[in-house]
Write a protein that holds these residues in place. Sequence first.
Motif, PDB file in Angstrom:
ATOM      1  N   SER A 114      -1.549   0.320 -17.722  1.00 25.98           N
ATOM      2  CA  SER A 114      -0.979  -0.996 -17.403  1.00 25.98           C
ATOM      3  C   SER A 114      -0.436  -1.024 -15.979  1.00 25.98           C
ATOM      4  N   LEU A 115       0.127   0.103 -15.528  1.00 27.81           N
ATOM      5  CA  LEU A 115       0.635   0.168 -14.163  1.00 27.81           C
ATOM      6  C   LEU A 115      -0.502   0.295 -13.153  1.00 27.81           C
ATOM      7  N   MET A 116      -1.591   0.910 -13.557  1.00 21.30           N
ATOM      8  CA  MET A 116      -2.725   1.044 -12.642  1.00 21.30           C
ATOM      9  C   MET A 116      -3.330  -0.307 -12.297  1.00 21.30           C
ATOM     10  N   THR A 117      -3.100  -1.325 -13.117  1.00 25.50           N
ATOM     11  CA  THR A 117      -3.569  -2.660 -12.737  1.00 25.50           C
ATOM     12  C   THR A 117      -2.862  -3.121 -11.464  1.00 25.50           C
ATOM     13  N   GLY A 118      -1.628  -2.647 -11.259  1.00 25.33           N
ATOM     14  CA  GLY A 118      -0.921  -2.965 -10.030  1.00 25.33           C
ATOM     15  C   GLY A 118      -1.584  -2.323  -8.827  1.00 25.33           C
ATOM     16  N   TYR A 119      -2.029  -1.088  -8.990  1.00 30.20           N
ATOM     17  CA  TYR A 119      -2.742  -0.399  -7.919  1.00 30.20           C
ATOM     18  C   TYR A 119      -4.023  -1.153  -7.565  1.00 30.20           C
ATOM     19  N   VAL A 120      -4.766  -1.563  -8.585  1.00 28.32           N
ATOM     20  CA  VAL A 120      -6.008  -2.303  -8.356  1.00 28.32           C
ATOM     21  C   VAL A 120      -5.711  -3.619  -7.630  1.00 28.32           C
ATOM     22  N   GLU A 123     -12.422   2.490 -13.963  1.00 27.29           N
ATOM     23  CA  GLU A 123     -11.825   3.587 -14.715  1.00 27.29           C
ATOM     24  C   GLU A 123     -10.890   3.089 -15.819  1.00 27.29           C
ATOM     25  N   LEU A 124     -10.413   1.855 -15.665  1.00 27.66           N
ATOM     26  CA  LEU A 124      -9.510   1.293 -16.673  1.00 27.66           C
ATOM     27  C   LEU A 124     -10.249   0.709 -17.863  1.00 27.66           C
ATOM     28  N   ASP A 125     -11.484   0.322 -17.676  1.00 21.96           N
ATOM     29  CA  ASP A 125     -12.196  -0.451 -18.701  1.00 21.96           C
ATOM     30  C   ASP A 125     -13.567   0.175 -19.003  1.00 21.96           C
ATOM     31  N   PRO A 126     -13.739   0.794 -20.163  1.00 17.65           N
ATOM     32  CA  PRO A 126     -12.683   0.979 -21.172  1.00 17.65           C
ATOM     33  C   PRO A 126     -12.109   2.391 -21.124  1.00 17.65           C
ATOM     34  N   LEU A 148       0.824  -1.209   0.000  1.00 16.59           N
ATOM     35  CA  LEU A 148       0.000   0.000   0.000  1.00 16.59           C
ATOM     36  C   LEU A 148       0.859   1.261   0.000  1.00 16.59           C
ATOM     37  N   GLU A 149       1.945   1.221   0.746  1.00 11.02           N
ATOM     38  CA  GLU A 149       2.847   2.368   0.796  1.00 11.02           C
ATOM     39  C   GLU A 149       3.366   2.708  -0.597  1.00 11.02           C
ATOM     40  N   VAL A 150       3.849   1.701  -1.300  1.00  9.39           N
ATOM     41  CA  VAL A 150       4.407   1.918  -2.641  1.00  9.39           C
ATOM     42  C   VAL A 150       3.315   2.332  -3.621  1.00  9.39           C
ATOM     43  N   ALA A 151       2.168   1.655  -3.566  1.00  3.19           N
ATOM     44  CA  ALA A 151       1.085   1.931  -4.508  1.00  3.19           C
ATOM     45  C   ALA A 151       0.524   3.338  -4.325  1.00  3.19           C
ATOM     46  N   ALA A 207      -2.453  -8.678 -17.712  1.00  3.05           N
ATOM     47  CA  ALA A 207      -2.346  -7.813 -16.540  1.00  3.05           C
ATOM     48  C   ALA A 207      -3.672  -7.720 -15.798  1.00  3.05           C
ATOM     49  N   LEU A 208      -4.780  -7.905 -16.518  1.00  3.18           N
ATOM     50  CA  LEU A 208      -6.100  -7.831 -15.897  1.00  3.18           C
ATOM     51  C   LEU A 208      -6.490  -9.126 -15.196  1.00  3.18           C
ATOM     52  N   ALA A 209      -6.013 -10.254 -15.706  1.00  3.76           N
ATOM     53  CA  ALA A 209      -6.415 -11.547 -15.134  1.00  3.76           C
ATOM     54  C   ALA A 209      -6.106 -11.660 -13.643  1.00  3.76           C
ATOM     55  N   PRO A 210      -4.904 -11.298 -13.166  1.00  7.66           N
ATOM     56  CA  PRO A 210      -4.637 -11.393 -11.727  1.00  7.66           C
ATOM     57  C   PRO A 210      -5.527 -10.487 -10.890  1.00  7.66           C
TER      58      PRO A 210
END
Length: 208
Positions: free
Chosen positions: A123-129, A147-150, A108-111, A160-163
């Motif tokens: 693509s990086l925002m999938t990491g935040y999610v 907000e990512l789709d679409p 959470l700190e890094v995100a 990247a979305l599957a996880p």
Amino acid sequence: ETGKGLADLERAIALDPGYFMAHGYFALALIAAGRPDEAREEARDALARNSLSSRMQLWYPWTLFCTGAAEEALEHLESAIGGPFAVDGLKFALAVTAAFLGRHARALEVAHEAEPRWRSQPSLMTGYVYVMACAGNTREAQRALAELDPLEGVSVAPSALAPVHVALGQREEALGSVARAYDLGDPFAAHMPYDPRLAALRLPRARR
């Protein structure tokens, strides 16, 4: 095609054994071939040949992550993040790996720190999610995912979305992303059966 790719990379390495990129690509191909020990060895070799390569600084922990050494991947990412490689991609990898391992405070700190910059990089925002979902903040994860789709003119890699869907308990959506990754030739589709975030989907692996 994996077998042909491996053979081509082996020839490239034989022609120029010192070329770090060939070793790096070979490591990625070995993941897809289901040969984890060799993949880790090649990734270490590639990084040792050029430790200043930001790409190797990412490919090495990714190889560790996909071959059952997530803790070692996190250790590497933590050591690299304070050096000249503190790019958003490295922070993404650190946040996602920490979240997968249950280090939610660190993830959470890094995100949260990186999220203002990640907003312009879907693509990086999938990491935040993913971090939000793993930490139990489902509402925020779903808001960010919506907000990512679409996004007009922007395509987020299905791999990247599957996880993200797995972390949110959305099995059918996760399987749909996997299918799209294969159909679209997503560069990381071959690694999905070895991505520990997708273990619950029980994707078939290459026979060793």
